[in-house]
Scaffold this active site. Structure first.
Site, PDB file in Angstrom:
ATOM      1  N   LYS A  34     -31.783  -6.396   3.568  1.00  0.00           N
ATOM      2  CA  LYS A  34     -32.677  -6.744   1.984  1.00  0.00           C
ATOM      3  C   LYS A  34     -31.485  -6.408   0.566  1.00  0.00           C
ATOM      4  O   LYS A  34     -30.614  -5.883   0.291  1.00  0.00           O
ATOM      5  CB  LYS A  34     -34.187  -6.679   1.350  1.00  0.00           C
ATOM      6  CG  LYS A  34     -34.239  -6.439  -0.103  1.00  0.00           C
ATOM      7  CD  LYS A  34     -36.005  -5.624  -0.163  1.00  0.00           C
ATOM      8  CE  LYS A  34     -35.825  -4.389  -1.231  1.00  0.00           C
ATOM      9  NZ  LYS A  34     -34.680  -4.208  -2.299  1.00  0.00           N
ATOM     10  N   LYS A  63     -37.338 -12.496  -6.957  1.00  0.00           N
ATOM     11  CA  LYS A  63     -38.675 -12.625  -7.362  1.00  0.00           C
ATOM     12  C   LYS A  63     -38.812 -13.439  -8.178  1.00  0.00           C
ATOM     13  O   LYS A  63     -38.700 -13.476  -9.762  1.00  0.00           O
ATOM     14  CB  LYS A  63     -38.924 -11.097  -8.128  1.00  0.00           C
ATOM     15  CG  LYS A  63     -39.688 -10.286  -6.610  1.00  0.00           C
ATOM     16  CD  LYS A  63     -39.786  -8.728  -7.785  1.00  0.00           C
ATOM     17  CE  LYS A  63     -39.890  -8.190  -6.965  1.00  0.00           C
ATOM     18  NZ  LYS A  63     -38.806  -7.405  -6.092  1.00  0.00           N
ATOM     19  N   PHE A  64     -38.020 -15.145  -7.995  1.00  0.00           N
ATOM     20  CA  PHE A  64     -38.035 -16.303  -9.548  1.00  0.00           C
ATOM     21  C   PHE A  64     -39.246 -16.527  -9.636  1.00  0.00           C
ATOM     22  O   PHE A  64     -40.707 -16.533  -8.873  1.00  0.00           O
ATOM     23  CB  PHE A  64     -37.639 -17.445  -8.743  1.00  0.00           C
ATOM     24  CG  PHE A  64     -35.848 -17.469  -7.846  1.00  0.00           C
ATOM     25  CD1 PHE A  64     -34.970 -16.849  -8.889  1.00  0.00           C
ATOM     26  CD2 PHE A  64     -36.372 -17.193  -6.658  1.00  0.00           C
ATOM     27  CE1 PHE A  64     -33.468 -16.530  -8.435  1.00  0.00           C
ATOM     28  CE2 PHE A  64     -34.377 -17.246  -6.329  1.00  0.00           C
ATOM     29  CZ  PHE A  64     -33.461 -16.658  -7.470  1.00  0.00           C
ATOM     30  N   ASN A  69     -38.935 -26.593 -12.350  1.00  0.00           N
ATOM     31  CA  ASN A  69     -37.413 -27.196 -12.224  1.00  0.00           C
ATOM     32  C   ASN A  69     -36.308 -26.479 -12.437  1.00  0.00           C
ATOM     33  O   ASN A  69     -35.626 -26.462 -10.940  1.00  0.00           O
ATOM     34  CB  ASN A  69     -36.880 -27.791 -13.275  1.00  0.00           C
ATOM     35  CG  ASN A  69     -37.519 -29.165 -13.127  1.00  0.00           C
ATOM     36  OD1 ASN A  69     -38.298 -29.857 -12.495  1.00  0.00           O
ATOM     37  ND2 ASN A  69     -37.888 -30.163 -14.492  1.00  0.00           N
ATOM     38  N   GLN A 197     -42.979   9.778  -2.139  1.00  0.00           N
ATOM     39  CA  GLN A 197     -44.288   8.858  -1.880  1.00  0.00           C
ATOM     40  C   GLN A 197     -45.686  10.054  -1.758  1.00  0.00           C
ATOM     41  O   GLN A 197     -44.670  11.117  -0.318  1.00  0.00           O
ATOM     42  CB  GLN A 197     -44.545   7.959  -0.633  1.00  0.00           C
ATOM     43  CG  GLN A 197     -43.141   6.588  -1.798  1.00  0.00           C
ATOM     44  CD  GLN A 197     -42.716   5.666  -0.553  1.00  0.00           C
ATOM     45  OE1 GLN A 197     -43.531   5.810   0.628  1.00  0.00           O
ATOM     46  NE2 GLN A 197     -42.227   5.040  -1.043  1.00  0.00           N
TER      47      GLN A 197
END
Length: 239
Positions: A34, A63-64, A69, A197
């Site tokens: 990644k 993450k567009f 277009n 976490q």
């Protein structure tokens, strides 16, 4: 799919040298790497080409989220870079997702290459129910219900799958069926340090819930022996 193909190693490191050293050691033992905003913005598109040259596949995690277009044009570039996966925000809407899927398919056909898998990001894992209502303005809907709604919308638009927290895997799998890909971040084997976490989901648990791929970072990259750590996780997935 073999167990090692399910592992996506998060290259959340600050330099090209660190990233490529990990790729050289781990390309035979993981399914993909990644590349996120930090590494991509530091090194540019050439980092994708270098990882490919070392035998690794790339999940481009940018993450567009833009007008249709613009995102479609980005999809063309990603296809030329020979990425394995990329992602867009489902919040960009149907037309944005439809156009990027179509553009990627057309570009792959033109180049005679495999089209990258497209993934939708639904609700970011950092967003709480309270933030969803008060800051984003989505009222009267549970966060999990919105995640599933957007996952279904993405599927209808031809998107290959979603990036999902472990909490939503089972609901998405039930709604979207067995062929829809689910990529789950934040996976940690039980033997690793939990860091910040409190609750963890292990690779085995994620697989049982219905995840196809799991993004794993520090348990491998910060291990004394990253290859041994990867092999240990592969062993757990094969049990």
């Amino acid at each position: 799919m073999q167990a090692q193909e399910r592992i996506i190693l998060a290259l959340d490191v600050g330099s090209r040298e660190q990233a490529l050293a990990l790729v050289k050691d781990l390309a035979p033992h993981v399914g993909a790497f990644k590349v996120g905003m930090q590494l991509f913005n530091s090194c540019g598109p050439s980092i994708v080409e270098e990882i490919n040259q070392l035998g690794g596949r790339v999940f481009l995690d940018l993450k567009f989220h833009d007008i249709p277009n613009t995102v479609a044009a980005a999809g063309r570039v990603i296809t030329r870079l020979n990425c394995f996966m990329f992602n867009v925000h489902a919040a960009g809407g149907r037309e944005m997702m439809r156009q990027v899927v179509e553009e990627v398919k057309n570009e792959a056909k033109k180049l005679a290459v495999a089209a990258p898998l497209s993934l939708a990001v639904t609700v970011l894992t950092s967003i709480s129910q309270e933030q969803l209502e008060e800051e984003i303005g989505v009222k009267g809907m549970k966060l999990k219900d919105l995640v599933v709604k957007w996952a279904l919308m993405a599927k209808e638009c031809g998107i290959s799958g979603v990036v999902s927290s472990p909490q939503e895997i089972e609901a998405i799998r039930a709604a979207c069926g067995p062929e829809f890909k689910i990529v789950t971040p934040g996976i940690r084997p039980a033997w690793s340090e939990k860091n910040d976490q409190k609750r963890i989901t292990t690779p085995g648990q994620a697989l049982q819930m219905g995840a196809d791929f799991m993004v794993i970072g520090r348990p491998i990259t910060q291990a004394a022996n990253p290859v041994e750590a990867a092999l240990k996780i592969i062993g757990e997935l094969e049990e």
